[in-house]
Design a protein around this motif. Structure first.
Motif, PDB file in Angstrom:
ATOM      1  N   PRO A 159       0.811  -1.229   0.000  1.00  0.00           N
ATOM      2  CA  PRO A 159       0.000   0.000   0.000  1.00  0.00           C
ATOM      3  C   PRO A 159       0.839   1.271   0.000  1.00  0.00           C
ATOM      4  CG  PRO A 159      -0.966  -1.608   1.484  1.00  0.00           C
ATOM      5  CD  PRO A 159       0.351  -2.176   1.036  1.00  0.00           C
ATOM      6  N   GLN A 199      -7.728  -6.822   2.989  1.00  0.00           N
ATOM      7  CA  GLN A 199      -7.376  -5.643   3.773  1.00  0.00           C
ATOM      8  C   GLN A 199      -6.420  -4.733   3.007  1.00  0.00           C
ATOM      9  OE1 GLN A 199      -6.087  -6.489   7.760  1.00  0.00           O
ATOM     10  NE2 GLN A 199      -5.610  -4.366   8.234  1.00  0.00           N
ATOM     11  N   GLU A 203      -6.813  -0.775   1.214  1.00  0.00           N
ATOM     12  CA  GLU A 203      -5.859   0.335   1.330  1.00  0.00           C
ATOM     13  C   GLU A 203      -5.439   0.838  -0.043  1.00  0.00           C
ATOM     14  OE1 GLU A 203      -2.701   0.178   4.373  1.00  0.00           O
ATOM     15  OE2 GLU A 203      -3.475  -1.815   4.870  1.00  0.00           O
ATOM     16  N   HIS A 204      -5.167  -0.089  -0.962  1.00  0.00           N
ATOM     17  CA  HIS A 204      -4.796   0.321  -2.326  1.00  0.00           C
ATOM     18  C   HIS A 204      -5.934   1.125  -2.969  1.00  0.00           C
ATOM     19  CE1 HIS A 204      -1.002  -1.794  -2.702  1.00  0.00           C
ATOM     20  NE2 HIS A 204      -1.545  -2.913  -2.254  1.00  0.00           N
ATOM     21  N   SER A 206      -8.241   2.838  -1.493  1.00  0.00           N
ATOM     22  CA  SER A 206      -8.312   4.141  -0.832  1.00  0.00           C
ATOM     23  C   SER A 206      -7.254   5.084  -1.384  1.00  0.00           C
ATOM     24  CB  SER A 206      -8.134   3.960   0.674  1.00  0.00           C
ATOM     25  OG  SER A 206      -8.134   5.210   1.344  1.00  0.00           O
ATOM     26  N   ASN A 207      -6.046   4.582  -1.610  1.00  0.00           N
ATOM     27  CA  ASN A 207      -4.974   5.412  -2.177  1.00  0.00           C
ATOM     28  C   ASN A 207      -5.317   5.877  -3.586  1.00  0.00           C
ATOM     29  OD1 ASN A 207      -3.362   5.171   0.117  1.00  0.00           O
ATOM     30  ND2 ASN A 207      -2.296   3.362  -0.653  1.00  0.00           N
TER      31      ASN A 207
END
Length: 552
Positions: A159, A199, A203-204, A206-207
């Motif tokens: 991430p 999970q 995160e990826h 979201s980035n």
């Protein structure tokens, strides 16, 4: 330069020196940039914020206007712009020259100033610095990373790498000509490589989403809209007169990509921004945006978003997160088909914060106070009438449950996580569903929903404290609010039942034990008084519970 100008210049000079000196004290500069090849420096900007009698320099300040100053400003715009700003600019240039090739400074650095003057708020860009050597080094590393890790690689990525890469790909200083199709392909490849790690995938995503949002809000939208930002409400966009988004179809596609990422994957509270982006793309004349308004994102196959049989008719729109279900025949097979339709869509990535619009003659609801009398609630309550559908409802609940997601047709005190109606109904119907109730409670955000209190109260009345129920009861109590009060004291006068409760809280932290016991006995002082009066094994158990609460 007047004495006043000299005094203010010295104040700002001291603040700038302090900012650089403070960061040079860091001992982790090398370690910070060695975490990934996609970072060549730590700081890329700061803001100098001056008000009479107070100067702040930091990276997390707001460049926009704020509250009125309490002390009148004695300098005017011209004095700051012509006499003070050049000196500040020279100072920043000199300090940057000392650290430009260290990990402290990124390949570029922007210094802005916000000054309170007699005329109001003056905003200046003091300096824009570019280190061409670092820029070229970073570009080489980006292309190497994409070639080795994304195009040729087959392993999951980190991430932290997507945090930097997604922002770099939308940075006009690195990529002056934005190749939208190629950029989106990299975003999709990141998700593909990480699809087996939920999970990390979140995160990826979201980035990726945040990078597109930042690009849209700072680069794309200001070309066409006057933006009125506020710390207290969503930004307001007003289309500039005579503006037309000519030759920008690919960039509108990137805006729509961001909208879909928000609507499909972002938490419920962020959905409004995705809808706003979709609306803006429509205003800018995007035919694709208009189709998406009518038909959805196009992510799902036609047979996944539409179902028509003799018993039921279903349609789904992922942009608006709505499923329309018409029950033609009130029988188990109709609800079975509808449940399969809903579950499969959720498993394929349909937004979990959705709602059902139901056409049905049946009007069943769960026997719990405080739940919304919505179509979504009614659909699951209708399905729960048929015991043979319990396995399908269980399967649905597992697919629907998600932290920080809520049914789109609930709000306030009736707010509830997807899966709520199915889980509550199943747990009240059969003890075999207690583990599902425990799983649900593990994901509840008690700060944003309280309907679990009604379920906990009903559960306690129906099942009490037994060897088979105590684990689920404690799971419910861990997510209760201060409003919940249970009438379990008399039942827990039974030493064996008190022992079951004690055993179940053994692995919990002290604050969790207090949360579990509060709905039963209230404040710790009351439990202390009961322990003082108790005798024998009951006294020992109550004291042991108090010890758990007081443990550090």
């Amino acid at each position: 330069m007047t004495a006043l100008e000299q005094q203010i210049t010295e104040e700002m000079t001291a603040a700038i020196h302090a900012w650089f000196d403070e960061r040079l004290l860091r001992t982790d500069l090398e370690q910070a940039v060695q975490r990934t090849s996609l970072q060549v420096g730590i700081f890329s900007d700061f803001l100098l914020d001056y008000k009479p009698g107070r100067t702040i320099v930091d990276v997390d300040l707001d460049f926009g206007d704020d509250e009125r100053p309490t002390t009148p400003a004695r300098l005017d715009d011209a004095q700051l712009r012509d006499n003070i700003a050049p000196q500040l600019r020279a100072l920043i240039q000199a300090r940057l020259a000392e650290v430009a090739d260290t990990p402290l400074i990124d390949y570029r650095f922007t210094a802005k100033g916000k000054f309170q003057t007699a005329q109001g708020k003056l905003h200046l860009t003091l300096l824009e610095y570019l280190n061409e050597n670092k820029r070229q080094l970073l570009l080489d590393r980006i292309h190497t990373y994409i070639e080795q890790k994304l195009l040729r690689g087959g392993k999951p990525t980190k991430p932290l790498e997507s945090f930097f890469l997604t922002r770099h790909l939308l940075d006009t200083q690195l990529f002056p000509v934005l190749d939208v199709a190629w950029t989106i392909a990299q975003f999709e490849r990141i998700q593909q490589l990480n699809r087996e790690r939920p999970q990390a995938l979140a995160e990826h995503r979201s980035n990726i989403t945040q990078a597109v949002v930042d690009w849209a809000e700072s680069n794309f939208l200001p070309r066409y809209y006057d933006v009125q930002a506020s710390a207290y409400r969503a930004a307001e966009y007003t289309l500039k007169p005579g503006m037309a988004a000519e030759n920008a179809a690919d960039q509108i596609d990137l805006l729509l990509y961001g909208a879909v990422m928000i609507l499909r994957h972002a938490p419920n509270y962020a959905k409004a921004k995705g809808l706003k982006f979709l609306d803006i793309a429509t205003q800018l004349g995007s035919e694709r945006a208009m189709r998406m308004q009518d038909e959805g994102s196009g992510h799902f196959a036609p047979d996944a978003i539409a179902l028509k049989t003799a018993q039921v008719e279903c349609r789904a729109h992922d942009i608006f997160a709505v499923m329309t279900i018409a029950i033609k025949q009130e029988e188990a097979s109709a609800y079975e088909q509808a449940l399969l339709f809903v579950t499969r869509l959720l498993q394929q990535g349909f937004p979990k914060s959705y709602q059902i619009k139901l056409k049905s003659k049946a009007k069943n609801y769960l026997p719990l106070k405080g739940l919304a009398k919505s179509d979504t609630h009614r659909f699951f309550a209708n399905a729960l009438v048929y015991p043979e559908l319990q396995p399908l409802l269980h399967h649905y609940a597992r697919a629907a449950i998600g932290q920080f997601e809520w049914y789109a047709d609930t709000e306030g005190e009736k707010n509830c996580m997807p899966g709520t109606y199915a889980v509550f109904g199943l747990a009240l119907a059969d003890a075999c569903n207690f583990p599902l109730l425990g799983y649900y409670m593990e994901n509840v955000d008690e700060e944003h929903q309280s309907v679990q209190d009604a379920m906990t109260a009903a559960f306690a009345i129906q099942y009490g404290v037994t060897a088979s129920s105590v684990a689920a009861l404690v799971a419910c109590l861990r997510r209760s609010t201060d409003s919940l009060k249970l009438k379990l004291q008399a039942e827990l006068d039974d030493v064996e039942k008190l022992g079951l409760l004690y055993q179940q809280v053994q692995s919990l932290e002290s604050h969790e034990v207090e949360r579990v016991l509060y709905p039963i006995w209230g404040k710790v002082e009351k439990l202390t008084a009961l322990a003082r009066k108790a005798q024998g094994k009951r006294k020992a158990l109550l004291e042991a519970l108090l010890a758990k609460i007081n443990a550090t």
